[in-house]
Design a protein around this motif. Sequence first.
Motif, short mmCIF file in Angstrom:
data_model
loop_
_atom_site.label_atom_id
_atom_site.label_comp_id
_atom_site.label_asym_id
_atom_site.label_seq_id
_atom_site.Cartn_x
_atom_site.Cartn_y
_atom_site.Cartn_z
N THR A 70 -5.80 -0.94 -18.80
CA THR A 70 -6.79 -0.42 -17.87
C THR A 70 -7.92 0.22 -18.68
O THR A 70 -7.68 0.80 -19.74
CB THR A 70 -6.18 0.60 -16.90
N GLN A 116 -5.38 -8.34 -11.65
CA GLN A 116 -5.92 -7.04 -11.28
C GLN A 116 -7.44 -7.07 -11.27
O GLN A 116 -8.08 -7.64 -12.16
CB GLN A 116 -5.46 -5.98 -12.28
N ASP A 119 -10.61 -0.83 -9.68
CA ASP A 119 -9.88 0.24 -9.01
C ASP A 119 -10.81 1.43 -8.83
O ASP A 119 -11.53 1.81 -9.76
CB ASP A 119 -8.66 0.66 -9.82
N TYR A 121 -11.00 5.56 -7.55
CA TYR A 121 -10.16 6.73 -7.34
C TYR A 121 -11.05 7.95 -7.09
O TYR A 121 -12.09 8.12 -7.73
CB TYR A 121 -9.28 7.00 -8.57
N THR A 143 -6.66 6.24 -3.87
CA THR A 143 -7.00 5.12 -4.74
C THR A 143 -7.10 3.83 -3.92
O THR A 143 -6.33 3.61 -2.97
CB THR A 143 -5.97 4.95 -5.87
N ASP A 145 -7.40 -0.29 -4.74
CA ASP A 145 -7.29 -1.31 -5.77
C ASP A 145 -7.62 -2.68 -5.20
O ASP A 145 -7.33 -2.96 -4.03
CB ASP A 145 -5.86 -1.31 -6.34
N TYR A 192 0.67 2.03 -3.25
CA TYR A 192 -0.18 1.40 -2.24
C TYR A 192 0.68 1.01 -1.05
O TYR A 192 1.63 0.24 -1.18
CB TYR A 192 -0.88 0.18 -2.83
N ARG A 214 2.30 1.48 -9.08
CA ARG A 214 1.46 1.32 -10.26
C ARG A 214 1.73 2.49 -11.21
O ARG A 214 1.69 3.65 -10.80
CB ARG A 214 -0.01 1.29 -9.88
#
Length: 225
Positions: A70, A116, A119, A121, A143, A145, A192, A214
């Motif tokens: 990430t 992915q 994202d 947040y 969050t 995603d 999620y 996650r």
Amino acid sequence: MRKLALTATVAAFGLGLAAPAFAQDGPPPARDDATFTGPRVGVILGYDKLQPGSGPNSSISSDRKADGLTYGGDFGYDVAVNRFVIGAEGEITGSTGDVSNAPTSAAALGYGRVKQGRDLYAGVRVGYVVAPKTLIYAKGGYTNDRLDLTANNGTTTTGAHYNLDGYRVGAGVEQKIGRTTYAKLEYRYSNYGDARLEYANGGNTNNFSIDTDRHQVVAGLGVRF
């Protein structure tokens, strides 16, 4: 002679009273919490793993995962009072995590072939200054995603996006390393619970329930203004 001794005594007494006043005119002593006050901006990089949750209604094996790196940026504003620090923060990140099995596989996180996406947040953090340059903290917030999906119904392969909504909690340590710079290390867990499928034409489904976990361990560098 007696007058001279009396004059010297009075002068010494006067200087003794004046000394604290002169000392008060200098800069105030540094506070432990002052280092962690004000706006900040930084970059983050770390390990990222997305996998099905282990809830009783999950039919997808929890060893199916999309993991990778990430990366992105974060920003925030902190207020420190009596060694306690509270602040608001946000992040915009991406990830290299994916599941590269065949798009017809129903076992790939329950979504098909998955990569992915971005994202977002937004949350708060609360910390405590344990040393003049060291802050420990906990964080939590919302969050969202995005998963890029490739699916196949047996005859046609299509691409679409899933939007996942959930919460994030975590903890970390921040260390001042320069006059305005800092480094941090933190662990974050996100869950999620809602998702919706977005079609290429702009339409989307209603939210439906999911259980996706996650895990992330990230390092960060930043500047405080």
